[in-house]
Design a protein around this motif. Structure first.
Motif, mmCIF file in Angstrom:
data_model
loop_
_atom_site.group_PDB
_atom_site.id
_atom_site.type_symbol
_atom_site.label_atom_id
_atom_site.label_comp_id
_atom_site.label_asym_id
_atom_site.label_seq_id
_atom_site.Cartn_x
_atom_site.Cartn_y
_atom_site.Cartn_z
ATOM 1 N N GLY A 86 0.782 -1.171 0.000
ATOM 2 C CA GLY A 86 0.000 0.000 0.000
ATOM 3 C C GLY A 86 0.844 1.263 0.000
ATOM 4 N N ARG A 87 0.152 2.331 0.127
ATOM 5 C CA ARG A 87 0.784 3.646 0.112
ATOM 6 C C ARG A 87 0.630 4.310 1.468
ATOM 7 N NH1 ARG A 87 -1.839 5.662 -5.376
ATOM 8 N NH2 ARG A 87 -1.166 7.664 -4.564
ATOM 9 N N TYR A 88 0.987 3.538 2.488
ATOM 10 C CA TYR A 88 0.841 3.963 3.870
ATOM 11 C C TYR A 88 1.578 5.272 4.143
ATOM 12 C CZ TYR A 88 1.893 3.915 8.873
ATOM 13 O OH TYR A 88 2.065 4.261 10.174
ATOM 14 N N LYS A 89 2.852 5.327 3.778
ATOM 15 C CA LYS A 89 3.654 6.522 4.069
ATOM 16 C C LYS A 89 3.070 7.757 3.391
ATOM 17 C CE LYS A 89 8.113 4.389 4.957
ATOM 18 N NZ LYS A 89 9.503 4.257 4.526
ATOM 19 N N GLU A 90 2.638 7.596 2.160
ATOM 20 C CA GLU A 90 2.048 8.719 1.429
ATOM 21 C C GLU A 90 0.757 9.194 2.096
ATOM 22 O OE1 GLU A 90 0.194 9.688 -2.985
ATOM 23 O OE2 GLU A 90 1.418 7.892 -2.705
ATOM 24 N N ALA A 91 -0.077 8.247 2.508
ATOM 25 C CA ALA A 91 -1.338 8.599 3.171
ATOM 26 C C ALA A 91 -1.069 9.326 4.482
ATOM 27 C CB ALA A 91 -2.176 7.349 3.422
ATOM 28 N N MET A 92 -0.147 8.816 5.270
ATOM 29 C CA MET A 92 0.162 9.462 6.552
ATOM 30 C C MET A 92 0.720 10.866 6.328
ATOM 31 S SD MET A 92 -0.957 7.582 8.926
ATOM 32 C CE MET A 92 -0.190 7.944 10.484
ATOM 33 N N GLN A 93 1.534 11.018 5.311
ATOM 34 C CA GLN A 93 2.091 12.340 5.001
ATOM 35 C C GLN A 93 0.974 13.319 4.622
ATOM 36 O OE1 GLN A 93 5.010 12.291 1.884
ATOM 37 N NE2 GLN A 93 5.596 14.409 2.212
ATOM 38 N N LEU A 94 0.022 12.864 3.825
ATOM 39 C CA LEU A 94 -1.098 13.726 3.436
ATOM 40 C C LEU A 94 -1.965 14.092 4.638
ATOM 41 C CD1 LEU A 94 -2.095 12.081 0.047
ATOM 42 C CD2 LEU A 94 -1.036 14.325 0.384
ATOM 43 N N GLU B 87 -2.906 3.088 11.170
ATOM 44 C CA GLU B 87 -1.947 2.495 12.106
ATOM 45 C C GLU B 87 -2.372 1.084 12.505
ATOM 46 O OE1 GLU B 87 0.861 3.587 12.394
ATOM 47 O OE2 GLU B 87 0.940 5.738 12.686
ATOM 48 N N ILE B 88 -3.667 0.861 12.646
ATOM 49 C CA ILE B 88 -4.165 -0.485 12.946
ATOM 50 C C ILE B 88 -3.810 -1.426 11.807
ATOM 51 C CG2 ILE B 88 -6.242 -1.902 13.237
ATOM 52 C CD1 ILE B 88 -7.459 0.532 14.733
ATOM 53 N N ARG B 89 -4.047 -0.992 10.589
ATOM 54 C CA ARG B 89 -3.696 -1.820 9.426
ATOM 55 C C ARG B 89 -2.212 -2.132 9.392
ATOM 56 N NH1 ARG B 89 -6.782 -1.645 4.235
ATOM 57 N NH2 ARG B 89 -8.922 -1.289 4.845
ATOM 58 N N ALA B 90 -1.410 -1.182 9.859
ATOM 59 C CA ALA B 90 0.042 -1.368 9.881
ATOM 60 C C ALA B 90 0.501 -2.171 11.094
ATOM 61 C CB ALA B 90 0.739 -0.010 9.851
ATOM 62 N N GLY B 91 -0.411 -2.427 12.018
ATOM 63 C CA GLY B 91 -0.066 -3.202 13.204
ATOM 64 C C GLY B 91 0.507 -2.384 14.349
ATOM 65 N N ASP B 92 0.436 -1.067 14.243
ATOM 66 C CA ASP B 92 0.970 -0.200 15.304
ATOM 67 C C ASP B 92 -0.186 0.244 16.201
ATOM 68 O OD1 ASP B 92 2.260 1.590 16.935
ATOM 69 O OD2 ASP B 92 3.256 2.670 15.304
ATOM 70 N N LYS C 165 -16.738 -4.986 10.278
ATOM 71 C CA LYS C 165 -15.823 -4.547 9.218
ATOM 72 C C LYS C 165 -14.490 -4.103 9.795
ATOM 73 C CE LYS C 165 -18.989 -3.011 5.623
ATOM 74 N NZ LYS C 165 -19.528 -1.854 4.898
ATOM 75 N N ARG C 166 -14.546 -3.335 10.861
ATOM 76 C CA ARG C 166 -13.300 -2.829 11.448
ATOM 77 C C ARG C 166 -12.488 -3.939 12.107
ATOM 78 N NH1 ARG C 166 -16.371 1.877 11.336
ATOM 79 N NH2 ARG C 166 -15.170 3.641 10.537
ATOM 80 N N ILE C 167 -13.152 -4.889 12.695
ATOM 81 C CA ILE C 167 -12.422 -6.029 13.271
ATOM 82 C C ILE C 167 -11.738 -6.793 12.145
ATOM 83 C CG2 ILE C 167 -12.667 -8.272 14.409
ATOM 84 C CD1 ILE C 167 -14.853 -6.957 16.159
ATOM 85 N N ARG C 168 -12.452 -7.023 11.059
ATOM 86 C CA ARG C 168 -11.885 -7.756 9.921
ATOM 87 C C ARG C 168 -10.729 -6.990 9.280
ATOM 88 N NH1 ARG C 168 -14.932 -7.079 5.466
ATOM 89 N NH2 ARG C 168 -13.211 -6.529 4.185
ATOM 90 N N ILE C 169 -10.886 -5.680 9.101
ATOM 91 C CA ILE C 169 -9.849 -4.861 8.480
ATOM 92 C C ILE C 169 -8.571 -4.865 9.319
ATOM 93 C CG2 ILE C 169 -9.186 -2.468 7.974
ATOM 94 C CD1 ILE C 169 -12.070 -2.088 6.948
ATOM 95 N N GLY C 170 -8.720 -4.826 10.621
ATOM 96 C CA GLY C 170 -7.559 -4.773 11.493
ATOM 97 C C GLY C 170 -6.892 -6.121 11.700
ATOM 98 N N ALA C 171 -7.499 -7.171 11.186
ATOM 99 C CA ALA C 171 -6.968 -8.506 11.438
ATOM 100 C C ALA C 171 -5.990 -8.930 10.352
ATOM 101 C CB ALA C 171 -8.124 -9.511 11.494
ATOM 102 N N GLY C 172 -4.887 -9.485 10.790
ATOM 103 C CA GLY C 172 -3.980 -10.149 9.868
ATOM 104 C C GLY C 172 -3.076 -9.265 9.046
ATOM 105 N N PHE C 173 -2.993 -8.004 9.313
ATOM 106 C CA PHE C 173 -2.126 -7.142 8.541
ATOM 107 C C PHE C 173 -0.766 -7.046 9.198
ATOM 108 C CE2 PHE C 173 -6.144 -5.936 6.846
ATOM 109 C CZ PHE C 173 -5.880 -5.612 5.530
ATOM 110 N N ARG C 174 0.241 -7.102 8.394
ATOM 111 C CA ARG C 174 1.602 -6.954 8.893
ATOM 112 C C ARG C 174 1.982 -5.486 8.886
ATOM 113 N NH1 ARG C 174 3.921 -11.655 5.212
ATOM 114 N NH2 ARG C 174 3.149 -13.382 6.430
ATOM 115 N N LYS C 175 3.079 -5.184 9.539
ATOM 116 C CA LYS C 175 3.611 -3.825 9.582
ATOM 117 C C LYS C 175 3.919 -3.364 8.165
ATOM 118 C CE LYS C 175 5.375 -0.383 11.996
ATOM 119 N NZ LYS C 175 4.520 0.508 12.680
ATOM 120 N N VAL C 176 3.386 -2.207 7.778
ATOM 121 C CA VAL C 176 3.578 -1.656 6.450
ATOM 122 C C VAL C 176 4.651 -0.588 6.524
ATOM 123 C CG1 VAL C 176 2.446 -0.456 4.550
ATOM 124 C CG2 VAL C 176 1.143 -2.051 5.955
ATOM 125 N N THR C 177 5.501 -0.537 5.525
ATOM 126 C CA THR C 177 6.569 0.489 5.509
ATOM 127 C C THR C 177 6.411 1.409 4.330
ATOM 128 O OG1 THR C 177 8.034 -1.028 4.343
ATOM 129 C CG2 THR C 177 8.232 -0.897 6.738
#
Length: 128
Positions: free
Chosen positions: A1-9, A39-44, A116-128
Motif C-alpha cells: 500500500g501507500r501507507y507513508k504517502e497517506a500518513m504524510q497527506l 496504524e491499525i492496518r500497519a499493526g501499530d 468490518k473494522r475487526i476484519r480490516i484490522g486482522a492479519g495485517f503486517r507492519k507496512v513500511t
C-alpha cells in the motif's frame, strides 16, 4: 500500500487546520481517527490508541459529536482486541452501542461497522 504517502497527506492536512486554532476540531479529530485506522492496518496499535485519545480529547468537550464518538469507541475496541485486552474491548463496544442508540442506530447498523473494522484490522503486517 501507500501507507507513508497517506500518513504524510494526513499530517499535511492537520498542519493546514492547525492555523485555525480549534475552529475545525471535528475535522482534526476525524483525520486522527482515519490515521489511527491506518496504524491499525500497519499493526501499530500503540500509535493508533494515541491518535484515538487525541481525537477524543478534541471532541469530547463538545458533547454533540456522538456520530463520531461511537465510531471512535469501536476502533478503540478493535485495538484492545489486538492487544488481547478483551474486557477493555467489550467495555468500549458497550459504550459505542449506547452512543449509537442515542443517534437512532439499529443493532445491525451498529454491528456492520464493528465487524468490518475487526476484519480490516486482522492479519495485517507492519507496512513500511
Amino acid at each position: 500500500g501507500r501507507y507513508k504517502e497517506a500518513m504524510q497527506l494526513f499530517q499535511e492536512s492537520l498542519g493546514y487546520l492547525s492555523v485555525f486554532e480549534g475552529q475545525y476540531d471535528r475535522q482534526v479529530a476525524r483525520t486522527k481517527v482515519k490515521m489511527a485506522e491506518l496504524e491499525i492496518r500497519a499493526g501499530d496499535f500503540r500509535s493508533a490508541l494515541g491518535l484515538l485519545n487525541q481525537a477524543d480529547d478534541l471532541i469530547s468537550s463538545y458533547g454533540g459529536y456522538i456520530d463520531l464518538l461511537w465510531k471512535l469507541e469501536i476502533i478503540r475496541g478493535v485495538v484492545f482486541i489486538h492487544q488481547k485486552k478483551y474486557n477493555s474491548a467489550l467495555r468500549k463496544f458497550r459504550v459505542a452501542r449506547e452512543l449509537s442508540k442515542n443517534i437512532g442506530l439499529s443493532l445491525s447498523q451498529f454491528l456492520i461497522p464493528v465487524l468490518k473494522r475487526i476484519r480490516i484490522g486482522a492479519g495485517f503486517r507492519k507496512v513500511t
